[in-house]
Design a protein around this motif. Structure first.
Motif, PDB file in Angstrom:
ATOM      1  N   VAL A   5     -30.644   5.758 -70.283  1.00 57.36           N
ATOM      2  CA  VAL A   5     -31.825   4.894 -70.415  1.00 57.36           C
ATOM      3  C   VAL A   5     -31.492   3.680 -71.282  1.00 57.36           C
ATOM      4  O   VAL A   5     -30.509   3.678 -72.054  1.00 57.36           O
ATOM      5  CB  VAL A   5     -33.031   5.657 -71.020  1.00 57.36           C
ATOM      6  N   ALA A   6     -32.356   2.655 -71.168  1.00 54.60           N
ATOM      7  CA  ALA A   6     -32.071   1.353 -71.782  1.00 54.60           C
ATOM      8  C   ALA A   6     -31.815   1.424 -73.282  1.00 54.60           C
ATOM      9  O   ALA A   6     -31.024   0.642 -73.829  1.00 54.60           O
ATOM     10  CB  ALA A   6     -33.229   0.401 -71.494  1.00 54.60           C
ATOM     11  N   ALA A   7     -32.456   2.382 -73.963  1.00 56.00           N
ATOM     12  CA  ALA A   7     -32.286   2.461 -75.422  1.00 56.00           C
ATOM     13  C   ALA A   7     -30.809   2.565 -75.809  1.00 56.00           C
ATOM     14  O   ALA A   7     -30.394   2.088 -76.865  1.00 56.00           O
ATOM     15  CB  ALA A   7     -33.059   3.661 -75.962  1.00 56.00           C
ATOM     16  N   PHE A   8     -30.009   3.158 -74.900  1.00 58.77           N
ATOM     17  CA  PHE A   8     -28.589   3.337 -75.239  1.00 58.77           C
ATOM     18  C   PHE A   8     -27.805   2.028 -75.221  1.00 58.77           C
ATOM     19  O   PHE A   8     -26.697   1.960 -75.757  1.00 58.77           O
ATOM     20  CB  PHE A   8     -27.947   4.393 -74.332  1.00 58.77           C
ATOM     21  N   SER A   9     -28.386   0.971 -74.630  1.00 60.74           N
ATOM     22  CA  SER A   9     -27.695  -0.315 -74.699  1.00 60.74           C
ATOM     23  C   SER A   9     -27.888  -0.919 -76.095  1.00 60.74           C
ATOM     24  O   SER A   9     -27.232  -1.887 -76.457  1.00 60.74           O
ATOM     25  CB  SER A   9     -28.237  -1.265 -73.628  1.00 60.74           C
ATOM     26  N   GLU A 133     -32.649   0.082 -84.075  1.00 60.78           N
ATOM     27  CA  GLU A 133     -32.673  -0.622 -82.791  1.00 60.78           C
ATOM     28  C   GLU A 133     -32.835   0.356 -81.631  1.00 60.78           C
ATOM     29  O   GLU A 133     -33.520   0.070 -80.655  1.00 60.78           O
ATOM     30  CB  GLU A 133     -31.406  -1.457 -82.628  1.00 60.78           C
ATOM     31  N   PHE A 134     -32.233   1.505 -81.758  1.00 57.11           N
ATOM     32  CA  PHE A 134     -32.350   2.530 -80.720  1.00 57.11           C
ATOM     33  C   PHE A 134     -33.815   2.887 -80.459  1.00 57.11           C
ATOM     34  O   PHE A 134     -34.248   3.037 -79.322  1.00 57.11           O
ATOM     35  CB  PHE A 134     -31.560   3.769 -81.150  1.00 57.11           C
ATOM     36  N   THR A 135     -34.589   2.972 -81.547  1.00 63.76           N
ATOM     37  CA  THR A 135     -35.995   3.384 -81.379  1.00 63.76           C
ATOM     38  C   THR A 135     -36.870   2.253 -80.851  1.00 63.76           C
ATOM     39  O   THR A 135     -38.024   2.495 -80.501  1.00 63.76           O
ATOM     40  CB  THR A 135     -36.615   3.829 -82.725  1.00 63.76           C
ATOM     41  N   GLY A 136     -36.358   1.010 -80.863  1.00 61.96           N
ATOM     42  CA  GLY A 136     -37.171  -0.126 -80.413  1.00 61.96           C
ATOM     43  C   GLY A 136     -37.948  -0.783 -81.539  1.00 61.96           C
ATOM     44  O   GLY A 136     -38.636  -1.781 -81.332  1.00 61.96           O
TER      45      GLY A 136
END
Ligand code: PLP
Length: 392
Positions: A5-9, A133-136
């Motif tokens: 999922v995008a969070a991993f970018s 950053e991972f959490t948004g």
């Protein structure tokens, strides 16, 4: 092709591991590399701690333990905090975790989401920003300035807070600067925190027993007005030279404890049982190994700071804690990362560029003195030779 999922970018890592890998590759080619990049004590774990783990295995401690950690260990952690810091802690608020990092992982997951701010020290341990950053959540750096003795400023931290601030991460004694924040800065911060009742505080005190010159460690747990929202991160890795055992602990306020316990149940179940018994021996056994290690670090601290200050274009304040020096290299004309890389490739000295710890780290290098006095002296000679040659 499948993708996460995008969070991993947005998830980062620790560049120190890349430097260590490069240093290892050069050493494998036969180069003599002196490693001042590493963030772990160069001492072995004291033998009575190793023996306790072996005994635990022989005694049959092979199964799962409580997810929160064995009761005797939670009691021992509470007792240790009471003894060292005169702060009362209930064993029911202690969570045994596989390393200090796990507490920051849990706390940042608990408070991070899009639309909120999380404050963190910069330069600071790189995983704070990575996980934010991972959490948004929006990462808001707290500048850690040389002119403030590499302490965080209570006023400046408060000036960065808004009603969106959900978590503040603090670290003293600090990686990568060796800075220790004096009590008056913490007092200022804590007084101002009354205006922000929704902000939790993650206090990373993993270097809490590593201060010099008789400096007393000031724990954030010691402030009743914020006690219900302070999460303490600590562990055995640095104090007892146990980085590879993966053993840490956190103290959680009552209303967060169960959420942290559930994260444990949903991920690692419990910490390796033998490591927990080793941790108990560490807390209950003789503490001379800790004192001996700190005496050795103190000697090296003077060698490293004196040597760095003698280098052309370099100045270095005396660090007050941990085992890192953070010299200012702006006078050399180099940027920090190219200099770190040139020192590794040309001079065989591995250290970390300040920007690997955040934007406020530009102009600095992190020098770990978790290496023998003899190697530190050899490294300083090489650095001197390199900078003199380049200046000529
Ligand atoms: N916090 C800080 C400031 C650190 O420097 C480190 C390790 O370098 C950690 C936490 C993580 O400790 P552990 O190895 O126990 O996960």
């Amino acid at each position: 092709m499948v993708e996460p999922v995008a969070a991993f970018s947005r998830i980062g890592e620790e560049n120190a591991f890349a430097v260590l890998a490069r240093a290892g590759a050069l050493a494998a080619e036969g180069r003599d590399i002196i490693n001042l990049g590493i963030g772990q004590p160069d001492f072995p774990t004291p033998p009575h701690i190793v023996e306790a783990a072996i005994k635990a295995l022989r005694d049959g401690h092979h199964g799962y333990t409580e997810a929160t950690g064995i009761k005797v260990l939670r009691e021992a952690v509470a007792g240790d905090i009471e003894k060292r810091l005169s702060i009362a802690v209930s064993p029911g608020n202690v969570l045994i975790v596989p390393g200090g990092k796990v507490t920051m992982f849990a706390a940042i997951l608990m408070f991070g989401e899009p639309g909120v701010d999380i404050l963190y020290p910069d330069p600071g341990f790189p995983i704070y920003r990575s996980m934010i950053e991972f959490t948004g959540a929006r990462p808001v750096p707290i500048p850690i300035r040389e002119e403030n003795g590499f302490a965080f400023s209570g006023e400046e931290t408060l000036s960065l807070m808004t009603d969106k601030t959900r978590l503040i991460i603090l670290n003293s004694p600090a990686n990568p600067t060796g800075g220790v924040t004096p009590q008056h800065e913490i007092d200022t911060l804590v007084a101002g925190l009354e205006r922000f009742p929704k902000a939790a505080i993650l206090s990373d005190e993993i270097y809490g027993q590593m201060t010099f010159d008789g400096l007393k460690h000031q724990s954030l747990l010691d402030y009743p007005s914020i006690r219900e929202r302070v999460i303490l991160l600590d562990g055995w890795s640095k104090t007892y030279a146990m980085t590879g055992w993966r053993l840490g602990y956190s103290i959680w306020p009552d209303n967060l404890y169960d959420a942290a316990r559930k994260l444990a149940v949903n991920s690692y179940s419990c910490v390796n049982a033998a490591a927990q018994w080793a941790g108990l021996a560490a807390l209950q056994g003789p503490q001379d190994a800790v004192a001996d290690m700190m005496a050795a670090f103190d000697k090296r601290r003077h060698i490293v700071v004196e040597g760095l200050n003698a280098l052309p274009g370099v100045s270095c304040p005396m660090p007050k804690g941990a085992f890192y020096a953070f010299p200012n290299i702006t006078g050399t004309g180099w940027q920090a990362k190219p200099l770190a890389s040139a020192l590794l490739e040309d001079a065989g000295v591995a250290l970390i560029g300040g920007p690997d710890f955040g934007i406020w780290g530009e102009g600095y290098l992190r020098v770990s003195y978790a290496n023998s006095a003899e190697n530190i002296e050899r490294a300083l000679e090489r650095m001197s030779g390199f900078l003199t040659r380049k200046a000529a």
